[in-house]
Motif scaffolding. Structure first.
Motif, mmCIF file in Angstrom:
data_model
loop_
_atom_site.group_PDB
_atom_site.id
_atom_site.type_symbol
_atom_site.label_atom_id
_atom_site.label_comp_id
_atom_site.label_asym_id
_atom_site.label_seq_id
_atom_site.Cartn_x
_atom_site.Cartn_y
_atom_site.Cartn_z
ATOM 1 N N PRO A 471 123.658 52.421 -95.555
ATOM 2 C CA PRO A 471 122.379 52.837 -95.226
ATOM 3 C C PRO A 471 121.330 53.214 -96.199
ATOM 4 O O PRO A 471 121.737 53.303 -97.427
ATOM 5 N N PRO A 472 119.901 53.146 -96.096
ATOM 6 C CA PRO A 472 119.135 53.496 -97.318
ATOM 7 C C PRO A 472 119.378 54.789 -97.730
ATOM 8 O O PRO A 472 119.970 55.857 -96.959
ATOM 9 N N THR A 473 118.938 55.033 -98.764
ATOM 10 C CA THR A 473 118.947 56.275 -99.668
ATOM 11 C C THR A 473 117.755 57.418 -99.239
ATOM 12 O O THR A 473 116.617 56.656 -99.274
ATOM 13 N N LEU A 474 117.822 58.479 -98.766
ATOM 14 C CA LEU A 474 116.828 59.280 -98.543
ATOM 15 C C LEU A 474 116.826 60.370 -99.691
ATOM 16 O O LEU A 474 117.821 60.957 -100.018
ATOM 17 N N LEU A 475 115.609 60.584 -99.973
ATOM 18 C CA LEU A 475 115.289 61.621 -101.218
ATOM 19 C C LEU A 475 114.109 62.522 -100.889
ATOM 20 O O LEU A 475 113.214 61.878 -100.421
ATOM 21 N N ALA A 476 114.292 63.773 -101.083
ATOM 22 C CA ALA A 476 113.556 64.775 -100.874
ATOM 23 C C ALA A 476 113.531 65.879 -101.447
ATOM 24 O O ALA A 476 114.449 66.301 -102.167
ATOM 25 N N PRO A 477 112.410 66.619 -102.059
ATOM 26 C CA PRO A 477 112.577 67.894 -102.887
ATOM 27 C C PRO A 477 113.022 69.158 -102.047
ATOM 28 O O PRO A 477 113.147 70.265 -102.707
ATOM 29 N N VAL A 478 113.273 69.080 -100.697
ATOM 30 C CA VAL A 478 113.570 70.143 -99.981
ATOM 31 C C VAL A 478 114.733 69.765 -99.091
ATOM 32 O O VAL A 478 115.247 68.676 -99.069
ATOM 33 N N ALA A 479 115.651 70.620 -98.548
ATOM 34 C CA ALA A 479 116.626 70.518 -97.947
ATOM 35 C C ALA A 479 116.334 69.966 -96.508
ATOM 36 O O ALA A 479 115.454 70.583 -95.792
ATOM 37 N N PHE A 480 117.230 69.183 -95.963
ATOM 38 C CA PHE A 480 117.156 68.567 -94.651
ATOM 39 C C PHE A 480 118.517 68.280 -94.137
ATOM 40 O O PHE A 480 119.628 68.344 -94.644
#
Length: 602
Positions: A471-480
């Motif tokens: 699956p695609p990569t998810l990048l974020a500056p905060v936790a999810f």
């Protein structure tokens, strides 16, 4: 003009010089040794040719060449009362005449005569000018009167061209830029250089690393002074640096690099991929990925997450919260896209726009208006190609064979089928595929429809190849939900760089990984404090995301009213990301700070 001893009033022609030489040679041979004391025999070889002045005999050596008088010398500078001058009488015989020094009375008389006729020597004029300048400078200070640079008319007999006063470049203070434009592209590598050491950024203590990660999770930020004398001993600075390196990612496999995903088949080659042939494992990964994506969108809608990236093997999607990038609502940018993806989004009812295509069309319409005005004025036109393109569009609507009907031969010529006509009509749309101009923008409630579309899109995951089933990569500056914390890799190296003829010690700091926009701003803010406002950075951009800086002109000024204080970013980073980017479809490649002032290149 008065005659002075040893002065030649004018130059003579070469023929006259030769006649004088022959006459003097005959007179010298006729007189023999009956000359005056101090005179020696004169031979033609000892006479220098074309001597304009009187001939002097050498007083040092017999038979040496005769010294020639300098024709450009001043009489007053060359006058010496101690020398004996050899003069020639009317008969051509040489006589020794001693030049005596004039008395004081004679000098005073000569000075009075010069003053009476208004003739002043160069020395007198120079001394008088010095006395006048000294008197003027003692009366008027230099900084208060600019007339010191102006010459009086009575002292200048001939006009002098004066150059205008030019303000020195150093006197104009350069504008101080305390911030660089926001850059929404993803960076793969940062390289910082500075004359001050950057070794404080690596090898953190266990307590400093733990405190930095805790501050990142709790969105707490330390207040640092404007300048730090010893960065290596500042624990708050090192904790803040560790805090700026953290980011969140899903999925996470330690043995597989999940960024970048576009054109990354070589990095996936030879890696173990157990999900490639296991359908149940692929279904489990996609189920967890859907939950993580829904969690991210919920945080984005609640303004608890400022932005996040979705990186697939074909395109990248940037979701931004309301108030960021100059937009008053949630927005999403997709790049690059294909005609098939755009048609699928239209089929799902997702309304989108192509900002770069619309900008090009508006510029073309503006040029068309200018052409119409120029035609009304009788001026020649230049954009024939654009008119030809518009004509092709009109021809595609009716098949391009309306002229056959006018000629009455439409039944005799075979027309191409509708499939070929449709392909010709969509040729321009297909030509945008995989180009920066194919970027697509989705706004407001249609972003939620886009989330559902991405979750159910079968083409989002590769069916074959090294990335099959991933699956695609998810990048974020905060936790999810489901995400794993990762850290950017930082490494400091000291190198020697040649500056002129010497070598200078330069410290460098390399940061690798998926560098998010907020991480870039946080690191540069810390370096500004630690390096006393002097450093430079080279930025390596993930090329497909450079077009993420595109914005719509109408949206400027609509953002900034939303409250983003709880989104997990530093207030300074929020203020920067709220501004619309001015980079267009380009990205920053170099940032330099000198004396706390930014300069950049894109």
């Amino acid at each position: 003009m008065s005659q002075h001893p040893g002065y030649s009033p004018s130059f003579k022609l070469p023929a006259e010089i030769m006649r004088m030489r022959r006459k003097r040679a005959r007179s010298s041979t006729g007189s023999g040794s009956a000359g005056s004391p101090g005179q020696s025999d004169l031979s033609p070889a000892s006479v220098r040719t074309f001597s304009p002045g009187p001939l002097f005999y050498s007083q040092t050596q017999q038979g040496c060449g005769i010294k020639r008088r300098n024709p450009f010398a001043n009489i007053e500078n060359t006058y010496s009362p101690k020398k004996k001058l050899i003069m020639y009488n009317d008969a051509g015989n040489a006589e020794a005449a001693e030049v005596r020094k004039p008395s004081e009375e004679e000098e005073e008389e000569a000075t009075e005569r010069r003053k009476a006729r208004g003739d002043r020597t160069f020395r007198d004029r120079l001394m008088q000018a010095d006395r006048r300048e000294h008197q003027d400078s003692s009366k008027i200070p230099f900084s208060e009167d600019d007339s010191l640079f102006e010459e009086e008319e009575e002292d200048v007999k001939s006009p002098i061209m004066k150059s205008p006063r030019v303000v020195a470049p150093a006197s104009i203070a350069p504008p101080v830029c305390i911030e660089y434009p926001s850059d929404w592209s993803l960076k793969t590598r940062l390289l910082f250089t500075s004359l001050l050491p950057l070794s404080w950024a690596e090898h953190p203590r266990a307590q400093e690393e733990a405190l930095g990660l805790s501050q990142h999770c709790r969105s707490q930020f330390s207040s640092l002074p404007h300048s730090i004398q010893d960065p290596k001993s500042c624990s708050e600075l090192r904790c803040s640096f560790q805090q700026s390196l953290a980011y969140w990612q899903y999925p996470s496999f330690p043995w597989v690099p999940l960024f970048p995903r576009i054109n990354a088949e070589r990095s996936f080659a030879g890696r173990s991929a157990p999900w490639a042939q296991d359908a149940s494992l692929q279904q489990s990964l996609m189920s967890d990925w859907s939950v993580s994506l829904s969690s991210l969108y919920s945080l984005l809608k609640a303004r608890l997450c400022p932005y996040f990236y979705l990186c697939s093997y074909q395109f990248t999607v940037l979701f931004r919260a309301a108030g960021l990038g100059g937009s008053g609502s949630i927005s999403a940018l997709i790049s690059p896209t294909t005609r098939g993806l755009r048609e699928a989004m239209k089929a799902e009812g997702i309304e989108f726009s192509c900002p770069l295509v619309e900008e090009k069309r508006k510029s073309r319409e503006h040029k068309g208006d200018e052409l119409e005005k120029s035609q009304e004025c009788g001026e020649p036109t230049e954009d024939d190609d654009d008119r030809g393109d518009e004509g092709d569009d009109n021809d595609d609507e009716d098949g391009g064979f309306s002229w056959l009907k006018e000629m009455g031969v439409q039944d005799q010529i075979k027309k191409p089928d509708r499939i070929i006509l449709q392909m010709r009509k969509d040729g321009r749309a297909v030509s945008l595929d995989h180009k920066p101009e194919s970027v697509v923008r989705v706004e407001a409630s249609h972003t939620f429809t886009l989330i559902n579309f991405l979750i159910n899109c079968k083409g989002l995951v590769a069916a074959a190849g090294s990335q099959a089933g991933l699956p695609p990569t998810l990048l974020a500056p905060v936790a999810f939900r489901g995400a794993a914390m990762h850290m950017l890799k930082a490494r400091s190296v000291n190198v020697k760089s040649q500056v002129g003829c010497a070598y200078q010690n330069i410290s460098s700091l390399e940061v690798t990984g998926p560098v998010l926009p907020s991480a870039l701003h946080a690191i540069t803010t810390l370096l500004k404090t630690a390096q006393k406002g002097n450093f430079s950075a080279t930025l390596y951009t993930h090329t497909p995301t450079a077009v993420m800086n595109t914005h719509v002109a109408e949206e400027q000024g609509s953002g900034g009213s939303a409250d983003l204080s709880s989104c997990g970013l530093h207030p300074a980073s929020i203020r920067q990301l709220q501004q619309p980017s001015s980079l267009g479809k380009t990205a920053l490649t170099h940032i330099s700070m000198t004396d706390y002032s930014y300069t950049w290149k894109n």
